[in-house]
Design a protein around this motif. Structure first.
Motif, PDB file in Angstrom:
ATOM      1  N   LEU A  64      16.739 -15.631  19.792  1.00 44.46           N
ATOM      2  CA  LEU A  64      15.373 -15.224  20.104  1.00 44.46           C
ATOM      3  C   LEU A  64      14.954 -14.018  19.265  1.00 44.46           C
ATOM      4  O   LEU A  64      15.786 -13.273  18.743  1.00 44.46           O
ATOM      5  CB  LEU A  64      15.259 -14.884  21.594  1.00 44.46           C
ATOM      6  CG  LEU A  64      15.431 -16.049  22.587  1.00 44.46           C
ATOM      7  CD1 LEU A  64      15.478 -15.511  24.006  1.00 44.46           C
ATOM      8  CD2 LEU A  64      14.293 -17.039  22.438  1.00 44.46           C
ATOM      9  N   ARG A  65      13.622 -13.808  19.181  1.00 46.85           N
ATOM     10  CA  ARG A  65      13.008 -12.629  18.575  1.00 46.85           C
ATOM     11  C   ARG A  65      13.413 -12.427  17.116  1.00 46.85           C
ATOM     12  O   ARG A  65      13.740 -11.330  16.699  1.00 46.85           O
ATOM     13  CB  ARG A  65      13.323 -11.371  19.399  1.00 46.85           C
ATOM     14  CG  ARG A  65      12.676 -11.386  20.767  1.00 46.85           C
ATOM     15  CD  ARG A  65      12.941 -10.085  21.494  1.00 46.85           C
ATOM     16  NE  ARG A  65      14.342  -9.945  21.825  1.00 46.85           N
ATOM     17  CZ  ARG A  65      14.899 -10.487  22.893  1.00 46.85           C
ATOM     18  NH1 ARG A  65      14.196 -11.185  23.744  1.00 46.85           N
ATOM     19  NH2 ARG A  65      16.172 -10.306  23.151  1.00 46.85           N
ATOM     20  N   GLU A  66      13.428 -13.519  16.351  1.00 40.30           N
ATOM     21  CA  GLU A  66      13.676 -13.420  14.917  1.00 40.30           C
ATOM     22  C   GLU A  66      12.433 -13.790  14.101  1.00 40.30           C
ATOM     23  O   GLU A  66      12.465 -13.755  12.885  1.00 40.30           O
ATOM     24  CB  GLU A  66      14.862 -14.305  14.510  1.00 40.30           C
ATOM     25  CG  GLU A  66      16.160 -13.895  15.194  1.00 40.30           C
ATOM     26  CD  GLU A  66      17.398 -14.380  14.456  1.00 40.30           C
ATOM     27  OE1 GLU A  66      17.333 -14.486  13.224  1.00 40.30           O
ATOM     28  OE2 GLU A  66      18.413 -14.648  15.119  1.00 40.30           O
ATOM     29  N   GLY A  67      11.318 -14.162  14.761  1.00 42.20           N
ATOM     30  CA  GLY A  67      10.062 -14.416  14.069  1.00 42.20           C
ATOM     31  C   GLY A  67       9.850 -15.844  13.641  1.00 42.20           C
ATOM     32  O   GLY A  67       9.086 -16.102  12.713  1.00 42.20           O
ATOM     33  N   LYS A  68      10.465 -16.826  14.312  1.00 42.41           N
ATOM     34  CA  LYS A  68      10.310 -18.223  13.902  1.00 42.41           C
ATOM     35  C   LYS A  68       8.882 -18.717  14.121  1.00 42.41           C
ATOM     36  O   LYS A  68       8.335 -19.449  13.289  1.00 42.41           O
ATOM     37  CB  LYS A  68      11.292 -19.100  14.676  1.00 42.41           C
ATOM     38  CG  LYS A  68      11.074 -19.115  16.178  1.00 42.41           C
ATOM     39  CD  LYS A  68      11.984 -20.068  16.882  1.00 42.41           C
ATOM     40  CE  LYS A  68      11.647 -20.093  18.373  1.00 42.41           C
ATOM     41  NZ  LYS A  68      10.261 -20.523  18.631  1.00 42.41           N
ATOM     42  N   THR A  69       8.235 -18.323  15.234  1.00 41.44           N
ATOM     43  CA  THR A  69       6.861 -18.765  15.502  1.00 41.44           C
ATOM     44  C   THR A  69       5.903 -18.186  14.474  1.00 41.44           C
ATOM     45  O   THR A  69       4.978 -18.867  14.001  1.00 41.44           O
ATOM     46  CB  THR A  69       6.460 -18.343  16.920  1.00 41.44           C
ATOM     47  OG1 THR A  69       7.360 -18.944  17.857  1.00 41.44           O
ATOM     48  CG2 THR A  69       5.042 -18.779  17.236  1.00 41.44           C
ATOM     49  N   CYS A  70       6.118 -16.933  14.086  1.00 41.60           N
ATOM     50  CA  CYS A  70       5.278 -16.306  13.071  1.00 41.60           C
ATOM     51  C   CYS A  70       5.409 -17.035  11.735  1.00 41.60           C
ATOM     52  O   CYS A  70       4.415 -17.310  11.050  1.00 41.60           O
ATOM     53  CB  CYS A  70       5.663 -14.832  12.936  1.00 41.60           C
ATOM     54  SG  CYS A  70       4.664 -13.913  11.764  1.00 41.60           S
ATOM     55  N   VAL A  71       6.636 -17.386  11.348  1.00 43.10           N
ATOM     56  CA  VAL A  71       6.853 -18.092  10.074  1.00 43.10           C
ATOM     57  C   VAL A  71       6.256 -19.489  10.141  1.00 43.10           C
ATOM     58  O   VAL A  71       5.602 -19.951   9.195  1.00 43.10           O
ATOM     59  CB  VAL A  71       8.353 -18.136   9.751  1.00 43.10           C
ATOM     60  CG1 VAL A  71       8.621 -18.998   8.525  1.00 43.10           C
ATOM     61  CG2 VAL A  71       8.885 -16.727   9.512  1.00 43.10           C
ATOM     62  N   ALA A  72       6.450 -20.214  11.262  1.00 42.35           N
ATOM     63  CA  ALA A  72       5.921 -21.575  11.382  1.00 42.35           C
ATOM     64  C   ALA A  72       4.398 -21.581  11.298  1.00 42.35           C
ATOM     65  O   ALA A  72       3.798 -22.423  10.612  1.00 42.35           O
ATOM     66  CB  ALA A  72       6.388 -22.192  12.699  1.00 42.35           C
ATOM     67  N   SER A  73       3.740 -20.633  11.987  1.00 42.77           N
ATOM     68  CA  SER A  73       2.276 -20.580  11.978  1.00 42.77           C
ATOM     69  C   SER A  73       1.743 -20.273  10.576  1.00 42.77           C
ATOM     70  O   SER A  73       0.828 -20.946  10.085  1.00 42.77           O
ATOM     71  CB  SER A  73       1.803 -19.528  12.987  1.00 42.77           C
ATOM     72  OG  SER A  73       0.410 -19.381  12.940  1.00 42.77           O
ATOM     73  N   ASN A  74       2.293 -19.262   9.910  1.00 45.64           N
ATOM     74  CA  ASN A  74       1.823 -18.903   8.574  1.00 45.64           C
ATOM     75  C   ASN A  74       2.117 -19.996   7.557  1.00 45.64           C
ATOM     76  O   ASN A  74       1.315 -20.236   6.640  1.00 45.64           O
ATOM     77  CB  ASN A  74       2.465 -17.589   8.136  1.00 45.64           C
ATOM     78  CG  ASN A  74       1.801 -16.377   8.772  1.00 45.64           C
ATOM     79  OD1 ASN A  74       0.673 -16.024   8.445  1.00 45.64           O
ATOM     80  ND2 ASN A  74       2.500 -15.749   9.700  1.00 45.64           N
ATOM     81  N   LEU A  75       3.243 -20.687   7.701  1.00 45.62           N
ATOM     82  CA  LEU A  75       3.551 -21.777   6.771  1.00 45.62           C
ATOM     83  C   LEU A  75       2.564 -22.930   6.946  1.00 45.62           C
ATOM     84  O   LEU A  75       2.124 -23.541   5.954  1.00 45.62           O
ATOM     85  CB  LEU A  75       4.984 -22.268   7.011  1.00 45.62           C
ATOM     86  CG  LEU A  75       5.467 -23.399   6.110  1.00 45.62           C
ATOM     87  CD1 LEU A  75       5.380 -23.010   4.646  1.00 45.62           C
ATOM     88  CD2 LEU A  75       6.896 -23.804   6.473  1.00 45.62           C
ATOM     89  N   ALA A  76       2.191 -23.248   8.195  1.00 45.30           N
ATOM     90  CA  ALA A  76       1.204 -24.309   8.423  1.00 45.30           C
ATOM     91  C   ALA A  76      -0.140 -23.935   7.810  1.00 45.30           C
ATOM     92  O   ALA A  76      -0.809 -24.773   7.186  1.00 45.30           O
ATOM     93  CB  ALA A  76       1.066 -24.564   9.923  1.00 45.30           C
ATOM     94  N   LEU A  77      -0.548 -22.661   7.951  1.00 51.07           N
ATOM     95  CA  LEU A  77      -1.811 -22.223   7.356  1.00 51.07           C
ATOM     96  C   LEU A  77      -1.756 -22.291   5.835  1.00 51.07           C
ATOM     97  O   LEU A  77      -2.745 -22.669   5.172  1.00 51.07           O
ATOM     98  CB  LEU A  77      -2.128 -20.803   7.812  1.00 51.07           C
ATOM     99  CG  LEU A  77      -2.383 -20.618   9.321  1.00 51.07           C
ATOM    100  CD1 LEU A  77      -2.537 -19.141   9.649  1.00 51.07           C
ATOM    101  CD2 LEU A  77      -3.612 -21.392   9.751  1.00 51.07           C
TER     102      LEU A  77
END
Length: 620
Positions: free
Chosen positions: A441-454
């Motif tokens: 947890l808390r390694e930034g996977k959601t942040c990376v997934a969202s920015n990669l999709a954008l």
């Protein structure tokens, strides 16, 4: 060899030793009180002064002999080595020889009477042990006669094998009952899943086919015609017959469920009964083992006593084998040996500490650390993404939207480089299904997934971002969507896919996680999940999956089998090489295609330390 005060006193008298010539004895409160009492008696006149002085001197000297003497057995033999420590080598040899000689004299003098007494004690003990052995053997025979079928190992018994068979049958009955129960719930709830079961019935299928044919004939005849009216009557009759057949099939499903439930209950009761039988067999086997152990222990004790009786002579045979010579080298202290040993121990400690420090698993901070630790290429390095104001206004850009909301920033450039690395690593471009996860947890996977999709949407592709974290979903809050409906709603058959997709102002569609299921792993490892991804793949150019962490749960390894490629997010300075290697090991177990690593939250100079990135390498 007994080292007694009487023996030490005889050595003092023989050698005429004074207290000053011997080493100081250890502190003994009782001895000091005894000497003090003797001095008081001398002062009161109860003991002559000369006798009291000699008594005090002899007591002190005997204590010194006891303090410096040591008796050491020589291996498994009957030999004893007498040692005495003193600063005078001649005195040490004289006291050691006197101790040995006085003991020999004392042993020979009292050997006759003590030997006979000792033999009598052994004979009485041997008789008692013989009776105990006979009683224990009789108890074992009686138990064997009463329990002839007790096995040495309870697992070899017929009762144990019967219990194993019953357990297997109960497990199968439980599986069969759960299948019938699931089908029964579908029937009772009117779920559309029951229709798939109905369609497999030949009678129902035939009726449905006949109704379809008649409907076609009615349409062909035209509404209001006599033929159409006649055909409609036939259709109504067949529909009533179809409902009757469906109800009969539902009754059959309910009856099957009740029968499976009764069979499971009967098998569970039989297992409980058989467990009691097996427990009784095990208890009797334990009792038999205890009785055998008691017989063996008593027999071994009897044999030892019998051997000692045979070896015990009528008198003691004690003699002096060798005499002590004055030592030429002090036994202690040895300063040079102590110095060498201290230096050696220090060097060994330093080497051990250095090896421990070398093996310690330090946190991964740069791309070189990751490649050296786990052997995978780093496809992208992202700086710390924080909320920031745009153009001095009060509008804040969340870190998950940096790629679009903050163009020109260091974070947006880093995401663009990650996108380019994915396109350059494979001539055909990145896989259509991209799964983004992390080790913990808390390694930034959601942040990376969202920015990669954008970033992928900026290339004029149709992109959907799917929240597959059914334990801690976040995407619906980031994009301001309602999380009451989502992917779990489709997987459970509650809603269809088009009604769940949410359009955003950033050029991508988002599929939230939806209601949290009770068993996320079972929901992911289903045909419905494969169907969901297939439908999304036909609708969009890229499907980006925000998956839960790899370690701790089975969700992501199961989901990775359905994805075209996996990106593992590693937070700089916090994730360790051992943790990342364990995550890769779990993914490899299910043969997931690992594209590479995204190093996230790199600070300051560490970003420059990772350049140039190996973005042209094949990440497979």
């Amino acid at each position: 060899m007994p080292l007694t005060r009487t023996l030490a006193g005889r050595v003092v008298d023989r050698l005429d030793l004074g207290a000053d010539a011997l080493p100081a004895p250890a502190f003994d409160g009782a001895r000091l009180l005894g000497l003090a009492a003797l001095r008081v008696r001398r002062l009161l006149g109860l003991v002559p002064a000369d006798d009291a002085g000699s008594l005090v001197t002899n007591e002190t000297a005997a204590d010194a002999v006891l303090a410096g003497a040591e008796i050491v057995p020589r291996g498994d033999s009957s030999l004893l080595e007498v040692r005495f420590t003193s600063s005078n080598p001649r005195l040490a040899a004289a006291v050691a020889n006197a101790l040995a000689e006085e003991y020999v004299v004392q042993a020979i003098a009292g050997a006759g009477a003590s030997g006979e007494r000792w033999r009598g004690v052994l004979d009485r003990e041997l008789e008692v042990t013989r009776g105990a052995l006979a009683r224990s053997e009789e108890s074992l025979k009686a138990f064997t006669r009463a329990n002839p079928a007790v096995p040495d190992d309870p697992r070899d018994s017929l009762e144990y094998r019967k219990l194993a068979d019953l357990n297997d049958a109960l497990t199968k009955a439980q599986s069969r009952r759960m299948e019938k129960e699931a089908l029964h719930k579908q029937v009772r709830g009117g779920n559309g899943g029951f229709l798939s079961q109905v369609a497999t019935n030949q009678v129902v299928a035939g009726l449905a086919t006949e109704i379809a044919k008649l409907e076609a004939e009615r349409v062909h005849a035209g509404d209001g015609t006599p033929a159409a009216t006649r055909i409609q009557g036939q259709v109504d009759a067949l529909r009533r017959e179809l409902r009757t057949s469906q109800e009969a099939l539902a009754d059959t499903v309910r009856a099957d469920f009740e029968a499976a439930k009764k069979q499971e209950a009967l098998l569970a009761q039989a297992v409980q009964t058989q467990r009691a039988v097996v427990g009784d067999v095990g208890q009797r086997a334990v009792e038999a083992e205890l009785l055998k152990g008691q017989v063996d222990a008593t027999r071994a004790r009897y044999e030892r006593l019998l051997a000692r009786v045979k070896e015990t002579p009528g008198g003691a045979e004690t003699r002096l084998v060798d005499t002590a010579a004055p030592p030429r080298v002090p036994s202690h202290p040895r300063p040079w040996l102590d110095i060498v040993l201290g230096i050696g121990a220090g060097l060994l400690g330093m080497l051990g500490f250095a090896a421990l420090e070398r093996r310690r698993d330090r946190p991964l901070r740069t791309a070189e650390d990751i490649e050296r630790s786990v052997g995978f290429n780093v496809l992208g390095v992202l700086p710390v993404l924080r909320e920031r104001r745009t153009n001095g206004k009060a509008v804040r850009v969340p870190p998950e939207l940096t790629a679009t909301g903050a163009p020109g920033s260091a974070g947006a450039h880093a995401v663009a480089r990650l996108r380019a690395a994915l396109f350059q690593s494979n001539p055909a471009g990145p896989p259509q299904r991209l799964l983004v996860t992390s080790a913990r947890l808390r390694e930034g996977k959601t942040c990376v997934a969202s920015n990669l999709a954008l970033a992928l949407a900026d290339t004029h592709r149709r992109v959907v971002l799917v929240d597959c974290d059914f334990r801690r979903p976040r995407l619906h809050r980031i994009f301001g969507q309602d999380g009451a409906r989502g992917a779990s709603s489709f997987l459970t058959g509650v809603a269809d896919l088009p009604s769940l997709l949410c359009e955003t102002d950033y050029g991508i569609d988002v599929l939230p996680a939806g209601p949290l299921p009770d068993e996320p792993a079972a929901l992911i490892d289903s045909t419905a999940m494969a169907s969901l991804l297939d439908k999304l793949s036909r609708r969009y150019d890229y499907v980006v999956l925000d998956a839960p962490p790899v370690l701790g749960q089975a969700d992501t390894p199961l989901l990775a089998r359905l994805a075209g490629g996996v990106l593992l997010v590693v937070r700089a300075g916090e994730s360790s090489g051992e943790t990342v290697a364990a995550a890769f090991g779990r993914l490899r177990t299910l043969r997931a295609r690992i594209l590479g690593v995204v190093l996230n939250a790199v600070r300051g100079a560490a970003i420059g330390a990772t350049a140039p990135l190996p973005m042209l390498h094949d990440a497979r």
